[in-house]
Design a protein around this motif. Sequence first.
Motif, PDB file in Angstrom:
ATOM      1  N   ILE A  69       0.852  -1.189   0.000  1.00 38.05           N
ATOM      2  CA  ILE A  69       0.000   0.000   0.000  1.00 38.05           C
ATOM      3  C   ILE A  69       0.888   1.240   0.000  1.00 38.05           C
ATOM      4  CG2 ILE A  69      -1.773   1.254   1.298  1.00 38.05           C
ATOM      5  CD1 ILE A  69      -2.552  -1.317   2.620  1.00 38.05           C
ATOM      6  N   ASN A  71      -0.191   4.320   0.796  1.00 41.71           N
ATOM      7  CA  ASN A  71      -0.677   5.417   1.629  1.00 41.71           C
ATOM      8  C   ASN A  71      -1.895   4.971   2.438  1.00 41.71           C
ATOM      9  OD1 ASN A  71      -1.892   7.692   2.640  1.00 41.71           O
ATOM     10  ND2 ASN A  71      -2.337   8.597   0.654  1.00 41.71           N
ATOM     11  N   MET A  72      -1.678   4.700   3.684  1.00 43.24           N
ATOM     12  CA  MET A  72      -2.773   4.175   4.498  1.00 43.24           C
ATOM     13  C   MET A  72      -3.667   5.256   5.060  1.00 43.24           C
ATOM     14  SD  MET A  72      -1.330   0.876   6.499  1.00 43.24           S
ATOM     15  CE  MET A  72      -2.761  -0.011   7.072  1.00 43.24           C
ATOM     16  N   THR A  73      -3.516   6.430   4.536  1.00 44.76           N
ATOM     17  CA  THR A  73      -4.336   7.526   5.009  1.00 44.76           C
ATOM     18  C   THR A  73      -5.587   7.631   4.151  1.00 44.76           C
ATOM     19  OG1 THR A  73      -2.856   8.980   6.218  1.00 44.76           O
ATOM     20  CG2 THR A  73      -4.256  10.003   4.557  1.00 44.76           C
ATOM     21  N   ASN A  74      -5.496   7.115   2.963  1.00 41.56           N
ATOM     22  CA  ASN A  74      -6.603   7.137   2.022  1.00 41.56           C
ATOM     23  C   ASN A  74      -7.415   5.842   2.132  1.00 41.56           C
ATOM     24  OD1 ASN A  74      -8.304   7.174  -0.186  1.00 41.56           O
ATOM     25  ND2 ASN A  74      -6.745   7.934  -1.597  1.00 41.56           N
ATOM     26  N   PRO A  75      -8.680   5.959   2.541  1.00 42.02           N
ATOM     27  CA  PRO A  75      -9.503   4.771   2.776  1.00 42.02           C
ATOM     28  C   PRO A  75      -9.749   3.953   1.514  1.00 42.02           C
ATOM     29  CG  PRO A  75     -10.842   6.749   2.880  1.00 42.02           C
ATOM     30  CD  PRO A  75      -9.415   7.197   2.774  1.00 42.02           C
ATOM     31  N   PHE A  77      -7.593   2.548  -0.164  1.00 45.22           N
ATOM     32  CA  PHE A  77      -6.753   1.353  -0.102  1.00 45.22           C
ATOM     33  C   PHE A  77      -7.265   0.329   0.902  1.00 45.22           C
ATOM     34  CE2 PHE A  77      -4.052   4.689  -1.824  1.00 45.22           C
ATOM     35  CZ  PHE A  77      -3.654   4.074  -2.997  1.00 45.22           C
ATOM     36  N   PHE A  78      -7.981   0.829   1.871  1.00 45.65           N
ATOM     37  CA  PHE A  78      -8.576  -0.089   2.852  1.00 45.65           C
ATOM     38  C   PHE A  78      -9.634  -0.949   2.167  1.00 45.65           C
ATOM     39  CE2 PHE A  78     -10.785  -0.459   7.215  1.00 45.65           C
ATOM     40  CZ  PHE A  78      -9.878  -1.407   7.638  1.00 45.65           C
ATOM     41  N   PHE A  98       2.171  -4.272   3.776  1.00 48.57           N
ATOM     42  CA  PHE A  98       3.377  -3.462   3.643  1.00 48.57           C
ATOM     43  C   PHE A  98       2.960  -2.053   3.261  1.00 48.57           C
ATOM     44  CE2 PHE A  98       4.615  -7.813   2.705  1.00 48.57           C
ATOM     45  CZ  PHE A  98       5.772  -7.973   3.462  1.00 48.57           C
ATOM     46  N   ASN A  99       3.051  -1.152   4.192  1.00 49.54           N
ATOM     47  CA  ASN A  99       2.643   0.222   3.925  1.00 49.54           C
ATOM     48  C   ASN A  99       3.870   1.111   3.759  1.00 49.54           C
ATOM     49  OD1 ASN A  99       1.278   2.691   3.819  1.00 49.54           O
ATOM     50  ND2 ASN A  99       1.423   2.926   6.034  1.00 49.54           N
TER      51      ASN A  99
ATOM     52  N   PHE B  78      -8.671   0.982  10.068  1.00 47.67           N
ATOM     53  CA  PHE B  78      -7.556   1.184   9.141  1.00 47.67           C
ATOM     54  C   PHE B  78      -6.482   2.024   9.829  1.00 47.67           C
ATOM     55  CE2 PHE B  78      -6.197   2.733   4.684  1.00 47.67           C
ATOM     56  CZ  PHE B  78      -5.525   1.554   4.428  1.00 47.67           C
ATOM     57  N   ARG B  82      -2.791   1.000  10.661  1.00 51.79           N
ATOM     58  CA  ARG B  82      -1.675   1.832  10.209  1.00 51.79           C
ATOM     59  C   ARG B  82      -0.679   2.060  11.340  1.00 51.79           C
ATOM     60  NH1 ARG B  82      -0.172   7.426   9.141  1.00 51.79           N
ATOM     61  NH2 ARG B  82      -1.804   8.251  10.476  1.00 51.79           N
ATOM     62  N   GLU B  85       1.103  -1.301  12.065  1.00 54.79           N
ATOM     63  CA  GLU B  85       2.023  -1.694  10.994  1.00 54.79           C
ATOM     64  C   GLU B  85       3.297  -0.886  11.046  1.00 54.79           C
ATOM     65  OE1 GLU B  85       3.935  -1.984   7.063  1.00 54.79           O
ATOM     66  OE2 GLU B  85       3.329  -0.189   8.131  1.00 54.79           O
ATOM     67  N   TYR B  94       5.883  -8.204  10.618  1.00 56.46           N
ATOM     68  CA  TYR B  94       4.853  -7.773   9.683  1.00 56.46           C
ATOM     69  C   TYR B  94       3.486  -8.285  10.107  1.00 56.46           C
ATOM     70  CZ  TYR B  94       8.583  -5.803   7.034  1.00 56.46           C
ATOM     71  OH  TYR B  94       9.649  -5.027   6.683  1.00 56.46           O
TER      72      TYR B  94
END
Lengths: 341, 341
Positions: A69, A71-75, A77-78, A98-99, B78, B82, B85, B94
Amino acid sequence: MEEKIDIYFISKKAKVSPATVSRVFNRSELVSEKTRKKIQEVCEKYDYKPSIVASSMRTNKTKYIGFVIPNMTNPFFFELLRGAEEYASKKDYYLVVFNSENNYEKELVFLDAIFKRRIDGIIISGIAGGKKDNFFTREILKKKLPCVLVDRYVEGLDIPSVITNNVKGGILAADYLLKINNKRIGIITFELKIKIIKDRYNGFKRILEQNGLLENFLIEIPVDSKNILEELARNRDKILKSKVDAIFCLSDFIAIYLMEFLRNSDIKIPEDLSVIGFDNITYSQFVSPKLTTIAQDIYKMGNLSCEMLLNNISENNNKNIKLKNKILEPKLIIRESCAVR
Amino acid sequence: MEEKIDIYFISKKAKVSPATVSRVFNRSELVSEKTRKKIQEVCEKYDYKPSIVASSMRTNKTKYIGFVIPNMTNPFFFELLRGAEEYASKKDYYLVVFNSENNYEKELVFLDAIFKRRIDGIIISGIAGGKKDNFFTREILKKKLPCVLVDRYVEGLDIPSVITNNVKGGILAADYLLKINNKRIGIITFELKIKIIKDRYNGFKRILEQNGLLENFLIEIPVDSKNILEELARNRDKILKSKVDAIFCLSDFIAIYLMEFLRNSDIKIPEDLSVIGFDNITYSQFVSPKLTTIAQDIYKMGNLSCEMLLNNISENNNKNIKLKNKILEPKLIIRESCAVR
DNA sequence: CTGTTAGCGCCTTCAC
DNA sequence: GTGAAGGCGCTAACAG
């Protein structure tokens, strides 16, 4: 000293060979029902769980899939992850997250971790890539690690991907704006080096061109997804003075920030200015006005990417079927953020 | 036939023993700089990556942590993921995602997968639990799998957890509403069997009680997180007729749906009705009016939970330090969804 | 249908 | 500071 409960222990208790115990878990059709039941009872009794770690050593399969991923800030990707996880877990595969937060150094670390862990394959929903273009994907290819891209594609590389028809998405957006007579146009861009983003841009622009309206393409503001609000603020004057009718945002994530910015600037959506996004993330329906956008079926993309990957992993053995890309259709979702002029 | 590149191969090329190669990767302080460099060069040259799978067999450590999520539709999780992770990957651990969607059957499958995979520990951000109460956690305890709960706790069980002071959060919400003179109160509840949720409820109610306003606690609507809008619609009359000043939602996720519902019902927020939430998920600032809420530091909770888990995993060996719970402070975030009356 | 056997690739003693 | 050797728990191949 407690006795360790392994396959030998079970085989002794069940008075069979370890091979037979193993077969019960893997190829149970080769075991007679009677012995199978007996073995299962013994396993139950001692709460025995065969070690996948040990079996991985023999089979060279870990039953793990990496999910990369950016960018885990953008839902967004969730939702992708959700789709992939759901497919994987059904097949007894599990996803390792893997973020990278778009950090190239981190990606290098991940690459190392992925190979050391002997993960069976990876799904990539975005990578930074770093200076050396596509270093990440090239390494993956070199090592022949099964891989699928979701919502990304790389030209000239033999990696299958699952995407939406982004050019068409851009076209839908432009067509709609013109149809409702929003002809003074602005666009907020980001990361145009990413092909799918550029495609949206190109599709959109093409329609303006075809209608001889390219000179109405008044502002184009690039934004960095980490400091969207600040970058919009820096461009405040440019936006206000341009007198555009509508702004196309290359993602909902950005559109939602733009709406926030416009609200803070006392610009009324859609009366003063229409906003149209791309993606249709869940929250687009909760902002107000509700965001008009080009929808991707995000969950399905995630789901499909995992399906493709798992197919490839098993087909790798009898390397026959060639991987194909999947291209889903975008869809215009008309809500409240665009006004007829 | 390609030669396989394993630790023996490397040791031959570097003219050392496999043990020395192993030491370079694990306890490199025991190897002289000269031989270490030589070995590293050879590894580089042949692009050798030691197999964690094989090392897991010897060390009984897989360097994986399970992350159990009850509902991947809520971006709250999420953010938690985040945070976890980020901590894990720094330590070369991981996360493996297990999304149960609150499905008890799926949890049983996960339990099996977790044990078979010899995962080093798990972080639980929510479980359904099923008929047998806490079956999941009891199994975990029985097998002595290191475990941390985030945003959950179980009384009477010896599992450390990371939570926010939810009672206090409820108190903050009630105090604030009373202070701005919103005294006819409603509440939207969900899953009150979850302790942290019940705590919010109890804290909130306690303040009404202390102010002798319990009879002003006019409506209480339980909602199922899967069909929030429908359940709100079913209670439309109840809500409209109650003439409450304010509604407390036990999570932002629900508050956002409530706002959507109220908007559809032509009820103005906050003029007609105040809404206050709990969690402070990212999108709470993007809805309009911006949601007033009780904030948890979600990212930090995820981060801390992973830190605690990893500490426990290593301390397990010299079983000395007792695990402690972490309780973070909630914070009232005043935005626009509550009106002074 | 079931059993025997030989590793999978690494790490951990225990020597030296 | 380095090497030799056994074994972690399982499965694939082969034999019966």
